[in-house]
Design an enzyme around this catalytic site. Structure first.
Site, PDB file in Angstrom:
ATOM      1  CE  LYS A  27       1.580  -7.004  -2.151  1.00  0.00           C
ATOM      2  NZ  LYS A  27       0.985  -7.383  -0.717  1.00  0.00           N
ATOM      3  NE  ARG A  32      -9.190  -5.846  -4.735  1.00  0.00           N
ATOM      4  CZ  ARG A  32      -8.102  -5.474  -3.720  1.00  0.00           C
ATOM      5  NH1 ARG A  32      -6.642  -6.091  -4.038  1.00  0.00           N
ATOM      6  NH2 ARG A  32      -8.134  -5.300  -2.405  1.00  0.00           N
ATOM      7  N   GLY A 100      -1.142 -12.625   2.595  1.00  0.00           N
ATOM      8  CA  GLY A 100      -2.758 -11.430   3.863  1.00  0.00           C
ATOM      9  C   GLY A 100      -3.486 -11.160   2.593  1.00  0.00           C
ATOM     10  NE  ARG A 128      -0.202  -9.888   7.899  1.00  0.00           N
ATOM     11  CZ  ARG A 128      -0.920  -9.296   6.934  1.00  0.00           C
ATOM     12  NH1 ARG A 128       0.210  -9.120   5.877  1.00  0.00           N
ATOM     13  NH2 ARG A 128      -1.004  -7.919   6.478  1.00  0.00           N
ATOM     14  CB  SER A 173      -9.538  -3.562   6.355  1.00  0.00           C
ATOM     15  OG  SER A 173      -8.225  -4.492   5.836  1.00  0.00           O
ATOM     16  CD  GLN A 175      -5.107  -7.666   3.558  1.00  0.00           C
ATOM     17  OE1 GLN A 175      -5.576  -8.169   4.420  1.00  0.00           O
ATOM     18  NE2 GLN A 175      -4.238  -7.066   2.774  1.00  0.00           N
ATOM     19  CG  ASP A 321       0.742  -1.267   1.721  1.00  0.00           C
ATOM     20  OD1 ASP A 321       0.741  -2.139   2.606  1.00  0.00           O
ATOM     21  OD2 ASP A 321       0.159  -2.398   0.262  1.00  0.00           O
ATOM     22  CE  LYS A 348      -1.326  -3.202   6.976  1.00  0.00           C
ATOM     23  NZ  LYS A 348      -2.335  -3.263   5.563  1.00  0.00           N
ATOM     24  NE  ARG A 352       5.533  -3.668   6.408  1.00  0.00           N
ATOM     25  CZ  ARG A 352       4.919  -4.528   4.522  1.00  0.00           C
ATOM     26  NH1 ARG A 352       3.696  -2.929   4.316  1.00  0.00           N
ATOM     27  NH2 ARG A 352       4.994  -5.059   3.901  1.00  0.00           N
TER      28      ARG A 352
HETATM   29  C1  S3P Z   1      -4.090  -4.759   0.569  1.00  0.00           C
HETATM   30  C2  S3P Z   1      -4.478  -4.003   1.092  1.00  0.00           C
HETATM   31  C3  S3P Z   1      -3.534  -3.450   2.262  1.00  0.00           C
HETATM   32  C4  S3P Z   1      -2.201  -3.339   2.042  1.00  0.00           C
HETATM   33  C5  S3P Z   1      -2.599  -4.639   1.759  1.00  0.00           C
HETATM   34  C6  S3P Z   1      -2.370  -5.208   0.345  1.00  0.00           C
HETATM   35  C7  S3P Z   1      -5.799  -4.827  -0.485  1.00  0.00           C
HETATM   36  O1  S3P Z   1      -4.590  -4.294   3.556  1.00  0.00           O
HETATM   37  O2  S3P Z   1      -1.714  -3.316   3.663  1.00  0.00           O
HETATM   38  O3  S3P Z   1      -0.348  -4.831   0.962  1.00  0.00           O
HETATM   39  O4  S3P Z   1      -5.103  -5.580  -1.719  1.00  0.00           O
HETATM   40  O5  S3P Z   1      -6.338  -5.356  -0.908  1.00  0.00           O
HETATM   41  P1  S3P Z   1      -5.456  -3.629   4.578  1.00  0.00           P
HETATM   42  O6  S3P Z   1      -6.319  -3.267   3.629  1.00  0.00           O
HETATM   43  O7  S3P Z   1      -5.711  -4.960   5.350  1.00  0.00           O
HETATM   44  O8  S3P Z   1      -5.122  -2.529   4.963  1.00  0.00           O
END
Ligand code: S3P
Length: 440
Positions: A27, A32, A100, A128, A173, A175, A321, A348, A352
């Site tokens: 995913k 990306r 997210g 979130r 993170s 993200q 995850d 999340k 969770r």
């Molecule tokens: C992800 C980063 C993770 C993960 C999410 C996907 C990503 O989140 O939990 O399912 O693709 O960068 P965080 O970076 O906020 O922990």
């Protein structure tokens, strides 16, 4: 009521998992691939793309911004990249559903555009925390409005110019890191991000695959804005986060022997392998290969007695995850498993820690939720009716738990499994899980 609440899984107890299977594409990498393919020059070809609702939300967002994208067709996507400055204003708000990753990464990428956008999501995504991205983007000069609680809708206005930052991330993170690296592409200078602990590095690897230079020095990563991405071919590996349900399932179900083919084993994602192995799991990593800068391998897993452990905190970001599935492994292990340093699990797709603790308790597992983790004492557990609270990974984790339950498990609110793992029930049934989908 949304369709999300109407789908349940009914899973009969016992059985083993056997055979060979391929889980859907990763995913994180699928998101990306669309984002970077869209802002590259030239035609990017993707194979193994995850046709789940989350990555499709990213794909639709770029179509709405004028990018011609063919597919997905059996995992194949072709993107006619428009270059760094070629996106166009969408005609409406961009709806990112449950995702997210779409919202946080797009926020960085869109902060540097010459047009305004509004990012919206479903009820879960709208709760979130988004300040973790809007605050550092604000330091860069981005103009982003949130609700008073710091949540979506995110209203992004064109900034005069984005300024590079040198940012020490307070949260662990990927993200946030990825969001700021994408924003950094739209600055005229060096944007540097330091992370408190290693997180998944797919953005960094993929920028390099698109020929975009990046410098790493320990935990600090820098990009210089204003460069150019060159279209490429990408092969998305199977998602280790989806493989995790089967790694746990085959470990806990006696008589199992399952091979998962072509799974991504990037070192920043293999916490689940490390943790399961420390618990005594029998997992063999076979045929290691490189798939365009991402390591992949086949994983053979055979059932083995598991023991409870104290999960090392340095593994938390590497398995972030996979904890719902790992909690099921802990419930089947001999002794106590203790997780700490995982407060991120509370923000999340659901909380969770709380949702898993409630469901495990329904099944009779001895469990104690902690502010930043959980304590689980393994042993026998019964069946019952649990609620996933619309969280895809929790739904799949309880489905796998049935392999060791004394009676059937009914899991409610499972439609969101399609966000990350379309076809989960059919694939799981094909390996030996007694799972049936029921619609109310
Ligand atoms: C992800 C980063 C993770 C993960 C999410 C996907 C990503 O989140 O939990 O399912 O693709 O960068 P965080 O970076 O906020 O922990």
């Amino acid at each position: 009521m949304s369709a999300a609440s109407d789908l349940s899984f009914h899973v009969t107890p016992g059985g083993g998992l056997r055979g060979r299977m391929r889980v859907p594409g990763d995913k994180s990498i699928s998101h990306r691939a669309i984002m970077l393919g869209a802002i590259a020059d030239g035609v990017t070809e993707i194979t193994g793309f995850l046709e789940g609702e989350d990555s499709l939300a990213t794909l639709s967002a770029f179509r709405d911004m004028g990018v011609a994208i063919e597919g997905p067709d059996a995992g194949h996507v072709q993107i006619d990249g428009v270059g760094l400055q070629g996106l166009r204003a969408p005609g409406a708000d961009l709806d990112l559903g449950n995702s997210g990753t779409s919202m946080r990464l797009l926020c960085g990428l869109l902060a540097g555009q010459r047009f305004a956008t509004t990012l919206v999501g479903d009820a879960s995504l709208s709760k979130r925390p988004m300040r973790r991205v809007t605050q550092p983007l604000g330091q860069m000069g981005a103009l982003i409005g949130t609700t008073e609680e710091g949540t979506a809708p995110l209203r992004i206005q064109p900034a005069k110019s984005l300024l590079p930052v040198d940012y020490q991330m307070p949260v662990v993170s990927a993200q946030v890191k990825s969001c700021l690296l994408l924003a950094g592409l739209y600055t005229s200078g060096d944007t540097c991000i330091s992370e408190p602990a290693p997180t998944r590095d797919h953005t960094e690897r993929m920028l390099m695959a698109f020929g975009y230079p990046l410098r790493r020095d320990g935990s600090r990563i820098c990009v210089t804005g204003g460069g150019r991405l060159t279209a490429c071919r990408l092969d998305v590996p199977g998602d280790i986060s989806s493989a995790a349900f089967f790694l746990v399932g085959a470990s806990i179900a006696p008589g199992s022997d399952l091979t998962l083919e072509h799974v991504g084993v990037n070192p920043t994602r293999i916490g689940v392998l490390n943790i399961l192995r420390s618990m005594g799991a029998d997992i063999e990593v076979m045929n290691p290969q490189d798939a365009g800068g991402e390591p992949v391998a086949d994983l053979r897993v055979r059932s083995a007695p598991l023991r409870g452990i104290r999960i090392p905190e340095d593994q938390v970001p590497l398995a972030i995850d996979e904890f719902p599935a790992l909690f099921v492994a802990a419930a089947c292990a001999d002794g106590e498993t203790l997780l700490s340093g995982a407060q991120e699990l509370r923000v999340k797709e659901s909380d969770r820690i709380q949702v898993m603790a409630v469901g495990l308790e329904v099944l009779g597992v001895d469990v104690e939720p902690l502010s930043d983790g959980i304590r689980i004492r393994g042993g026998a557990y019964r069946g019952g009716q649990v609620d996933s609270r619309g969280d895809h990974r929790i739904a799949m984790s309880f489905a796998i738990a049935a392999l060791r339950a004394e009676a059937a498990i009914e899991i409610r609110d499972c439609a969101n499994v399609n966000t990350s793992f379309p076809g989960f029930a059919a694939l799981a049934a094909g390996t030996g899980l007694g799972i049936e989908e029921r619609r109310a």
